[in-house]
Enzyme design. Structure first.
Site, PDB file in Angstrom:
ATOM      1  N   GLU A 105     -10.307   7.479 -11.254  1.00 56.83           N
ATOM      2  CA  GLU A 105     -10.926   8.700 -10.728  1.00 56.83           C
ATOM      3  C   GLU A 105      -9.958   9.539  -9.912  1.00 56.83           C
ATOM      4  O   GLU A 105      -9.985  10.768  -9.967  1.00 56.83           O
ATOM      5  CB  GLU A 105     -12.172   8.343  -9.898  1.00 56.83           C
ATOM      6  N   HIS A 175     -24.966   2.601  -9.688  1.00 52.00           N
ATOM      7  CA  HIS A 175     -25.329   3.627 -10.671  1.00 52.00           C
ATOM      8  C   HIS A 175     -26.478   4.466 -10.138  1.00 52.00           C
ATOM      9  O   HIS A 175     -27.282   4.986 -10.900  1.00 52.00           O
ATOM     10  CB  HIS A 175     -25.730   2.997 -12.012  1.00 52.00           C
TER      11      HIS A 175
END
Lengths: 426, 469
Positions: A105, A175
């Site tokens: 990321e 998540h």
């Protein structure tokens, strides 16, 4: 690597988000009830019923089509993305403009900053907002300060970071998170969260074309669930402008993203009890539209903020503080914050963790009830109010302002302490 | 193991694989000859039949099968994995953590300034510009450092000992190449035409500072010189460099990106991210590591366990070279070659320049607390890159003592003048505190600006006096 695998499974074809109920949300102010798959508005633009990921996909198609310097990239973007938001892009625009990146990321965002600094529109995807933290330094120290630290010689305004956020029914710790508040503490970036397909398309295009680095958090529980008519043409919705999506008199509710559906349900329920709620979609959290919220609270005298992220240090706190600054003398009840609990996001306890309709509804009722004796005062006349037998201000000397904050249990002694003893969670 | 490996081969489709075996490079050598710098310097070095460990091929997962020459194994069989075909072996053998030799340093000039091998000719004009820039950088560093010691500026970073890295790398580039610097490459900017006055204006945070006084001294940046504004953060600029290089590649520009960083920077996640992204995306970017042995007080031995930084290139699938960072001609040659490869072959290159940070980390540091003074002085006196380069240009009869003394006197005067002029300029207006956070001021900043201005009117004596509103 195992965690990388688990990142990807279960979400694409997931069904568990139906815990919210497999219903179609009304996410736009235009209460179109047309069941036709395709309609044409008076302005001539064609509309089609699509879900959220399709609306996002449309926006990305338009962004790439209208600007040859636009790029879309991130983990698993080439084949269409784990949520299908980038489907068809690589085929149409080629692998040079739509491509996979390594699983990193900070690399994605860092790369995107450099690409944007060269005058491109770098539309990067972080697969889940839960995984944005490795890029935190790149966002906070680099993207947000790029223009400022160079004295406007350079900027990375073409940067847009898309990331799915929020509860999904089965996402557990990694998540499900809503990390928006971290980024709302960072001058130099914009933070935008859409509530549904129509908003998502217009706001995403605005983010992509905005001359500032922008974070765009997409409510992943709505990717498939939320369906509404979305104009097929290229359109943009304004940033930093909140929208009143339901008008009311008694209490202002402020939220964003998927949380608005729970808030809307609570508003409808409250209406049955004769409570008129005004619901505001903040849309852009940074820089946010204080004026719209302020005007509403001055009208209703009450505020409830709600978000999925933990209550402590959440963006609701900023809204509550700003309203206290600007509307203190107009507030008739403590500000209520109905938010996520101060725990990590818990898998099986998700239904308990979330600020759902019932929690919001209870808070609406208690907020309105706690100050009901003053409703009369707000709407009529200070002198009449003071003569009212239940008015907590009754025994106080006449005041010069309209009315001071009504504290529910304070009896005749009125002290402006709006929220100190108010339970956060009902 | 052999049986296991054999049985596994049955799982894989071996059709057509045997046909390619003839191309396998079976010349795996167990003992590597020491390589001379000349070999390293030769342009075809990377493509010759040197030992496998040196061959840094341009892999791409989908292309890996086109390079069967890189496969080695005991058996004439290959396994087809997603990343390409791999040979098999019955020997359980762990790859050594290091080679039994250290990667040598490419050098053009010996300590006496005499060429020891072939190199790209540098004409007199360029050589003298390089030399005068190195001297200017050294003089500027010395005087700005003193200005900090006198309390005239708050902070400074010198490049002492790394002048050749600064100037020679810049000289090998084109002005269209984009620089993503760390904070010890002021010389690159000097080479490109940033004036002493512009340096001084930034260090004094005056109204002429392009950064509007927002960053500490030495955080230069120049749009017109393609020099991206410096940040104090370490190695965060590396991924930016890759993204910018990707843009150049897409635009088919005859330009590359170069990004500088220290040995400490190679320990960051951004280093890994950037080099790997660059390799995968095949971007024209030069990663230039100034391995000066020290990250503030942390010696290289506490920083990494590999043979420095150069060996990491192969781990990421990119070409790399180690150069003598105190040899301006070696750097000039290496960067020039790297630039050419980066642009023409669309590939990243890693350069590790071996040097020594003769100065303290910054003016906030006293490096004698963690390293011997004698070590610093040895590098300052015996390995000074400017002295070495001077020997070479004097050997060419391009330079003499008189010119040297004139250069140093005039440069000193120029720097002092720039400092004095920078000191006299006003500070940037207070209103600039609020601009450039976004392209325009949002309501919260308008409100805060108004509030601050009211405070300043009420309590003017409580705030610095030399700021216009």
């Amino acid at each position: 690597m195992a965690s990388d695998v688990t990142r990807r499974i279960g979400i694409v074809g997931g069904t568990a988000w139906r815990w919210r109920g497999a219903r179609r949300m009304s996410t736009s102010t235009s209460t179109s009830t047309s069941s036709a798959a395709k309609t044409k508005s008076s302005s001539g633009s064609t509309k089609k019923e699509v879900n959220l990921f399709t609306a996002i996909n449309q926006a990305l198609h338009i962004a790439l089509d209208t600007d040859p310097r636009a790029y879309v990239f991130g983990e698993d973007v080439s084949f269409g993305g784990v949520f299908r938001c980038t489907i068809g892009l690589a085929e149409r625009f080629g692998k040079n403009r739509v491509f996979n990146t390594p699983l990193c990321e900070q690399g994605i965002v860092g790369f995107a900053i450099g690409l944007a600094a060269m005058g491109n529109r770098a539309i990067s995807e972080i697969q889940f907002a839960d995984y944005i933290y490795p890029a935190f330094d790149q966002i906070v120290n680099e993207a947000a300060k790029f223009r400022y630290r160079s004295g406007n010689q350079f900027n990375c305004g073409g940067l847009t970071i898309r990331a799915p956020y929020g509860a999904v029914g089965h996402g557990g710790h990694y998540h499900s998170q809503s990390p928006e508040a971290f980024f709302c503490h960072v001058p130099g970036v914009k933070v935008v969260i859409p509530r549904g397909p129509q908003q998502a398309k217009g706001l995403l295009l605005s983010c992509i074309r905005d001359p500032n680095p922008t974070l765009f958090f997409e409510p992943k529980s709505l990717y498939r669930l939320a369906v509404e008519e979305v104009p097929e043409n290229d359109y943009m919705l304004p940033l930093s402008l909140a929208e009143v999506i339901r008008e009311g008199r008694d209490i202002t509710l402020v939220g964003w993203g998927a949380q608005l559906s729970a808030m809307e349900e609570a508003c409808k329920e409250a209406e049955k009890d004769g409570i008129s709620c005004e619901l505001i979609d903040l849309r852009t959290l940074l820089p946010w539209d204080k004026e719209t919220v302020e005007a509403s609270v001055k009208k209703t005298g009450r505020l409830l903020v709600s978000h999925e992220a933990p209550v402590t240090g959440g963006f609701g706190a900023e809204i509550a503080a700003s309203v206290a600054e600007r509307c203190f003398l107009r507030l008739e009840a403590p500000v209520a914050r109905i938010c996520g609990l101060d725990t990590p996001f818990p898998l099986v306890f998700e239904p308990f963790y979330l600020p759902n309709k019932n929690k919001i509804l209870d808070a609406i009722k208690s907020t309105v009830k706690s100050s009901r004796s003053c409703v009369f005062a707000r709407q009529q006349n200070i002198w009449l109010a003071l003569m009212h037998p239940f008015c907590p201000h009754k025994q106080k000397q006449p005041v010069t302002g309209l009315i001071e904050s009504g504290r529910p249990d304070s009896g005749p002694t009125v002290q402006p302490a709006p929220s100190a003893d108010h339970p956060v969670q009902q | 193991m052999a049986a296991l490996a054999k049985s596994r081969t049955l799982i894989y489709n071996l059709n057509s694989k045997l046909g390619s075996l003839g191309m396998l490079n079976r010349l795996t050598r167990r003992h590597f000859p020491s390589l001379t710098p000349q070999i390293l310097a030769s342009s075809d070095f990377h493509y010759n039949n040197s030992p496998n460990l040196f061959v840094s091929r341009h892999f791409e997962s989908t292309k890996a099968q086109t390079h069967p020459g890189s496969l080695h194994g005991d058996d004439d069989q290959l396994l087809d994995f997603p990343g390409g075909k791999v040979g098999i072996t019955s020997q359980m053998r762990f790859i050594s953590e290091t080679n039994d030799w250290r990667v040598p340093c490419y050098r053009v000039l010996d300590d006496d300034g005499q060429p020891i091998g072939e190199f790209v000719e540098v004409d007199e004009e360029t050589a003298l510009k390089m030399y005068t820039n190195m001297v200017t950088l050294q003089v500027m560093d010395t005087l700005f450092y003193e200005a900090q010691r006198q309390g005239r500026i708050s902070f400074y970073v010198t490049t002492i000992g790394e002048e050749a890295i600064n100037i020679a790398s810049a000289a090998a580039l084109s002005m269209d190449d984009i620089i993503f610097p760390q904070y010890r490459e002021a010389g690159v900017l000097l080479w490109r035409g940033f004036t002493l006055q512009e340096f001084a204006n930034q260090c004094f945070s005056n109204e002429a500072d392009y950064g509007k006084g927002r960053q500490m001294p030495v955080h230069y940046g120049s749009r017109k010189l393609n020099y991206i504004t410096i940040a104090s953060t370490v190695a965060t600029q590396l991924p930016h460099a890759v993204g910018a290089a990707y843009s150049l590649k897409m635009d088919k520009k005859d330009a590359c990106v170069i990004t500088y960083f220290g040995d400490g920077g190679t320990s960051t996640g951004d280093f890994h991210a950037a080099v790997n992204f660059a390799a995968v995306m095949e971007t024209p970017v030069i990663f230039f590591c100034r391995n000066n042995g020290w990250a503030i007080s942390t010696p290289i031995s506490d920083q990494l366990r590999s043979d420095g930084v150069v060996v990491r290139g192969q781990g990421y699938g990119i070409q790399s070279i180690r150069v003598d960072g105190n040899d301006a001609l070696a750097i000039y040659n290496a960067v020039g070659a790297a630039r050419k490869m980066a642009i023409l072959e669309e590939r990243p290159i890693l350069i590790e320049a071996m040097t020594y940070r003769v100065g303290h980390h910054t003016t906030s540091d006293d490096s004698t607390r963690y390293r011997p003074v004698a070590e610093i002085e040895w590098w300052r006196n015996s390995r000074d890159p400017i002295t070495k380069f001077r020997k070479w240009i004097e050997g060419n009869r391009w330079w003499n003592d008189e010119e040297e003394s004139q250069l140093r006197i005039s440069t000193r005067n120029n720097v002092l003048e720039a400092i004095q002029a920078a000191e006299k300029l006003k500070k940037p207006p207070v209103a600039e505190l609020f601009t450039d956070v976004y392209d325009v001021l949002p309501p919260n900043l308008l409100e805060q600006r108004k509030s601050l201005m009211e405070t300043l009117k009420k309590h003017p004596e409580e705030y610095p006096q030399d700021f216009p509103l």
